[in-house]
Design an enzyme around this catalytic site. Structure first.
Site, PDB file in Angstrom:
ATOM      1  N   HIS A  82       1.482 -19.607   9.812  1.00  0.00           N
ATOM      2  CA  HIS A  82       0.245 -20.324  10.107  1.00  0.00           C
ATOM      3  C   HIS A  82      -0.313 -21.164   8.950  1.00  0.00           C
ATOM      4  CE1 HIS A  82      -3.203 -21.170  12.415  1.00  0.00           C
ATOM      5  NE2 HIS A  82      -3.287 -20.057  13.093  1.00  0.00           N
ATOM      6  N   TYR A 105      -5.029 -17.695   4.095  1.00  0.00           N
ATOM      7  CA  TYR A 105      -3.592 -17.597   4.339  1.00  0.00           C
ATOM      8  C   TYR A 105      -2.819 -17.007   3.159  1.00  0.00           C
ATOM      9  CZ  TYR A 105      -4.707 -20.314   8.447  1.00  0.00           C
ATOM     10  OH  TYR A 105      -5.241 -20.721   9.633  1.00  0.00           O
TER      11      TYR A 105
HETATM   12  N1  COA Z   1     -18.448 -32.570  33.092  1.00  0.00           N
HETATM   13  C1  COA Z   1     -17.218 -33.061  33.354  1.00  0.00           C
HETATM   14  N2  COA Z   1     -16.194 -33.023  32.460  1.00  0.00           N
HETATM   15  C2  COA Z   1     -16.429 -32.451  31.262  1.00  0.00           C
HETATM   16  C3  COA Z   1     -17.685 -31.911  30.917  1.00  0.00           C
HETATM   17  C4  COA Z   1     -18.732 -31.992  31.909  1.00  0.00           C
HETATM   18  N3  COA Z   1     -19.947 -31.517  31.678  1.00  0.00           N
HETATM   19  N4  COA Z   1     -17.618 -31.420  29.670  1.00  0.00           N
HETATM   20  C5  COA Z   1     -16.377 -31.638  29.225  1.00  0.00           C
HETATM   21  N5  COA Z   1     -15.655 -32.269  30.174  1.00  0.00           N
HETATM   22  C6  COA Z   1     -14.269 -32.754  30.103  1.00  0.00           C
HETATM   23  C7  COA Z   1     -14.017 -33.441  28.767  1.00  0.00           C
HETATM   24  O1  COA Z   1     -14.404 -34.794  28.820  1.00  0.00           O
HETATM   25  C8  COA Z   1     -12.539 -33.255  28.597  1.00  0.00           C
HETATM   26  O2  COA Z   1     -11.903 -34.225  29.412  1.00  0.00           O
HETATM   27  P1  COA Z   1     -10.369 -34.676  29.147  1.00  0.00           P
HETATM   28  O3  COA Z   1      -9.510 -33.508  29.510  1.00  0.00           O
HETATM   29  O4  COA Z   1     -10.219 -35.808  30.078  1.00  0.00           O
HETATM   30  O5  COA Z   1     -10.305 -35.036  27.707  1.00  0.00           O
HETATM   31  C9  COA Z   1     -12.280 -31.899  29.229  1.00  0.00           C
HETATM   32  O6  COA Z   1     -13.386 -31.658  30.106  1.00  0.00           O
HETATM   33  C10 COA Z   1     -12.177 -30.787  28.234  1.00  0.00           C
HETATM   34  O7  COA Z   1     -13.373 -30.678  27.482  1.00  0.00           O
HETATM   35  P2  COA Z   1     -13.942 -29.247  27.029  1.00  0.00           P
HETATM   36  O8  COA Z   1     -13.422 -28.218  27.946  1.00  0.00           O
HETATM   37  O9  COA Z   1     -15.405 -29.361  26.883  1.00  0.00           O
HETATM   38  O10 COA Z   1     -13.299 -28.927  25.663  1.00  0.00           O
HETATM   39  P3  COA Z   1     -12.524 -29.749  24.584  1.00  0.00           P
HETATM   40  O11 COA Z   1     -11.233 -30.218  25.136  1.00  0.00           O
HETATM   41  O12 COA Z   1     -13.441 -30.717  23.983  1.00  0.00           O
HETATM   42  O13 COA Z   1     -12.179 -28.575  23.577  1.00  0.00           O
HETATM   43  C11 COA Z   1     -12.463 -27.283  21.611  1.00  0.00           C
HETATM   44  C12 COA Z   1     -13.140 -27.900  22.832  1.00  0.00           C
HETATM   45  C13 COA Z   1     -13.488 -26.596  20.791  1.00  0.00           C
HETATM   46  C14 COA Z   1     -11.420 -26.265  22.086  1.00  0.00           C
HETATM   47  C15 COA Z   1     -11.765 -28.434  20.840  1.00  0.00           C
HETATM   48  O14 COA Z   1     -12.729 -29.310  20.345  1.00  0.00           O
HETATM   49  C16 COA Z   1     -10.960 -27.974  19.672  1.00  0.00           C
HETATM   50  O15 COA Z   1     -11.473 -27.870  18.564  1.00  0.00           O
HETATM   51  N6  COA Z   1      -9.665 -27.687  19.879  1.00  0.00           N
HETATM   52  C17 COA Z   1      -8.761 -27.249  18.819  1.00  0.00           C
HETATM   53  C18 COA Z   1      -8.807 -25.758  18.671  1.00  0.00           C
HETATM   54  C19 COA Z   1      -7.782 -25.260  17.692  1.00  0.00           C
HETATM   55  O16 COA Z   1      -7.574 -25.833  16.639  1.00  0.00           O
HETATM   56  N7  COA Z   1      -7.087 -24.175  18.074  1.00  0.00           N
HETATM   57  C20 COA Z   1      -5.959 -23.679  17.347  1.00  0.00           C
HETATM   58  C21 COA Z   1      -6.227 -22.685  16.315  1.00  0.00           C
HETATM   59  S1  COA Z   1      -4.676 -22.066  15.714  1.00  0.00           S
END
Ligand code: COA
Length: 630
Positions: free
Chosen positions: A341, A107
């Site tokens: 950011h 950054y």
């Molecule tokens: N069957 C049924 N449900 C499932 C599943 C499966 N096999 N796998 C995942 N799910 C569900 C999860 O339990 C979760 O449920 P919820 O909505 O009730 O919590 C949902 O699906 C979403 O999970 P998933 O799509 O696997 O992703 P995640 O929400 O864990 O996100 C990342 C993954 C990597 C995006 C997240 O961990 C992350 O790091 N986010 C931040 C990113 C960030 O900082 N971005 C900004 C940069 S400026």
């Protein structure tokens, strides 16, 4: 001592209501005291994984060569082992071995303009302001946003924010404490970040002019809605003429801006005005109409307004991009923000937006009529900031206008809501929605370009103290195998189905490792930086085709989840790449796509078509095969 550590130096302990983790409250900063330290992954594991992620970008000879280079780097007594030891030593001494390095390198030391290259836009649910009363509606909505933001700040200051969680894990909350009152000041080689969370004023930008508006009384109470509306009317009334766009200087390359900054603050009046901007909690930009930029729909117009304001013919002068939070209220109901950011990632900003929208929905129209007449307002409540320009500054403004307008012409965006399905249907298919979307993005790229594209997804490492992000390298061999099979007309649906499950599964496993601090990019970054800092010859692993190509992220992607119907957006990381940010909602997915016009091979509208097709084809494949099994 940087400001993180200054903040850390005054600590009292406390408890957060409703949670069983004990937390540290540190001069307005809440940290879970049992958050672990970011680990340094074992070198061997990182190198093995690294080889998997470079494979899609190399031919067999190149891959053999890279494998040899990696083997030498990781050999006993080799440079990798030495650097690993140095990194482990650093990690033992620091709260977070990466955070300062990341802040400075990713950054503050980054020299490209914040606009397009670094500061994301966040588009709030679109509004419709009635033409006959645009100014009133614009002001009323701006007042609601200000009140919602101050209400959120109150939660932060009172340590009442419910700690964020990822699955069962509590997340580091420190980014929230850097949202308000923070500013990045340009320096010749590296910028500086300063924090003034105890300020009581905001800045209202209108017609390229800046007004200080006091919003919190000395006793800590917030201005009443009607007095706030009156104050905004006053700010508008004293900024009726359009001023030279001094704010456009903040859109410049950071070195260029740092030179102009020195010129600007040489005048004591300008210095005073900039001090007031620096100390403000945030900016609120009351924009004029956007110029015609050929955007395909309103969501895209709003996205461009948040990202660059439409350039010098639009609203780019009505900004101060160094400020962390700038709320933007357009004339016809395009509303959102752009944020600098360096202090925070998207999710805390999106959480703030959700809070503001909830607050606004509860508030309704109640009490938003101007209270005091303008003449009754306290004189010191609203103050126009003066700027004076010498010929050098005038010239710098003209150059900034020209440079920004080139960037505005270069960026093209397509933002849309994918309506066919959302998170709920994907969960019903028992797959990770995020991994599904990531594979679809890679398939969309493959379909257009006939080759895999190096693919960055942000993973949060806020499970760790002061954690920021890690890279998920979504272009994995299993994902590439699926993409090429999916596009092979001779391949069977059965093969495609099993390869799709494999691709989703591999992506999910990588994502889980990344959020657990076991990714490879931050680890390799740390080793590389140590080599540079210790005067070592840069090890060939960092100069090799594999490293260069797998880091040329033609797909820069991120999930930023929000409860309301919104989306975040940003520019591509490389000239021949795409930016793709998405908000997966229950039954739809919002996407913000971007590309550069200077690349003849990338078009965001074409990417949209390919992406929608990929999402549908993959969904059908899963649905049909799962149905067949039942
Ligand atoms: N069957 C049924 N449900 C499932 C599943 C499966 N096999 N796998 C995942 N799910 C569900 C999860 O339990 C979760 O449920 P919820 O909505 O009730 O919590 C949902 O699906 C979403 O999970 P998933 O799509 O696997 O992703 P995640 O929400 O864990 O996100 C990342 C993954 C990597 C995006 C997240 O961990 C992350 O790091 N986010 C931040 C990113 C960030 O900082 N971005 C900004 C940069 S400026």
């Amino acid at each position: 001592m940087n400001f993180f550590h200054k903040l850390l130096s005054r600590t009292v302990s406390g408890k957060v209501k409703g949670n069983d983790v004990s937390l540290l409250f540190t001069n307005g900063r809440m940290l879970s005291n049992n958050l672990p330290k970011l680990p340094v992954p074992p070198l061997k594991k990182t190198l093995e994984k690294y080889l998997r992620t470079v494979k899609p970008h190399l031919n067999p000879d190149e891959f053999r060569n890279t494998t040899e280079i990696v083997k030498n780097f990781g050999a006993p007594g080799g440079s990798g082992e030495k650097l690993q030891k140095m990194l482990e030593d650093r990690a033992a001494k620091k709260e977070n071995w990466l955070s300062e390095w990341w802040l400075d390198n990713a950054y503050l030391g980054y020299r490209l303009p914040l606009v397009v290259y670094s500061s994301p836009g966040l588009v709030f649910p679109l509004r419709n302001f009635r033409k006959e009363s645009v100014m009133e509606e614009q002001i009323e909505f701006a007042a609601k946003i200000i009140l919602g933001a101050l209400d959120f700040k109150k939660l932060i200051d009172g340590n009442q924010l419910e700690p964020d969680k990822l699955g069962e894990s509590y997340l580091d909350m420190s980014q929230y404490y850097r949202l308000f009152g923070t500013i990045r000041t340009p320096g010749p080689n590296c910028d500086e970040l300063t924090l003034n969370p105890d300020s009581r004023h905001i800045i209202v930008a209108h017609n390229n002019q800046f007004c200080k508006v006091d919003v919190i009384h000395k006793d800590g109470s917030i201005l009443t809605p009607e007095n706030l509306v009156s104050a905004l009317f006053k700010a508008v009334a004293i900024t009726t003429h359009v001023s030279p766009p001094v704010g456009i200087l903040t859109t410049q390359n950071r070195n260029t801006w740092s030179w102009a900054y020195a010129e600007l603050i040489a005048n004591p009046d300008n210095q005073l005005s900039i001090e007031v901007i620096k100390k403000a909690l945030f900016l609120v930009c009351l924009d004029k109409e956007m110029p015609e930029l050929g955007a395909p729909n309103r969501q895209t117009v709003a996205a461009l307004q948040m990202i660059h304001g439409g350039g010098s013919f639009g609203n780019a002068g009505n900004r101060w991009y160094d400020k962390t939070i700038q709320f933007i209220v357009g004339m016809t109901g395009e509303v959102g923000l752009t944020y600098e950011h360096s202090p925070a990632e998207g999710p805390p900003v999106a959480t703030m937006m959700d809070h503001i929208m909830q607050f606004i929905n509860k508030l309704g129209h109640q009490g938003m009529e101007p209270g005091d007449t303008i003449s009754h307002l306290r004189k010191d409540g609203v103050e126009l900031l003066e700027f004076k320009f010498n010929s050098d500054v005038k010239k710098a403004i003209e150059i900034a206008k020209r440079d920004l307008d080139m960037l505005v012409k270069d960026l093209e965006m397509t933002c849309f809501t994918f309506e066919d399905f959302g998170k709920s249907s994907l969960k019903t298919l028992r797959i990770s929605p995020d991994s599904f979307i990531q594979v679809a993005i890679q398939l969309a790229f493959f379909r257009i370009h006939g080759e895999p594209g190096a693919h960055y997804e942000s993973a949060s490492t806020r499970k760790f103290k002061d954690g920021r992000t890690e890279t998920i390298r979504s272009c994995l061999p299993e994902v590439v195998t699926f993409c090429s099979t999916m596009l092979d007309t001779k391949a069977s649906d059965k093969d495609k189905y099993s390869l799709l499950l494999d691709a989703i599964d591999c992506h999910k496993r990588y994502a889980i490792e990344a959020v657990n601090g076991e990714g490879i990019d931050r680890h390799l970054f740390g080793l590389k930086l140590l080599a540079i800092k210790s005067g070592m010859d840069l090890p060939s692993i960092f100069l090799d085709h594999g490293y260069v190509r797998s880091s040329h992220m033609r797909l820069s992607t991120s999930q930023v989840n929000a409860k309301c119907d919104s989306f975040m957006c940003f520019g591509p990381l490389v000239p021949d790449g795409y930016g793709c940010c998405y908000n997966p909602r229950k039954t739809t997915i919002n996407f913000g796509l971007s590309a550069f016009n200077c690349s003849p091979t990338t078009h965001s509208s074409q990417f949209r078509e390919s992406l929608e097709r990929s999402l549908r084809d993959m969904y059908t494949l899963l649905f049909e095969n799962q149905k067949a099994k039942l």
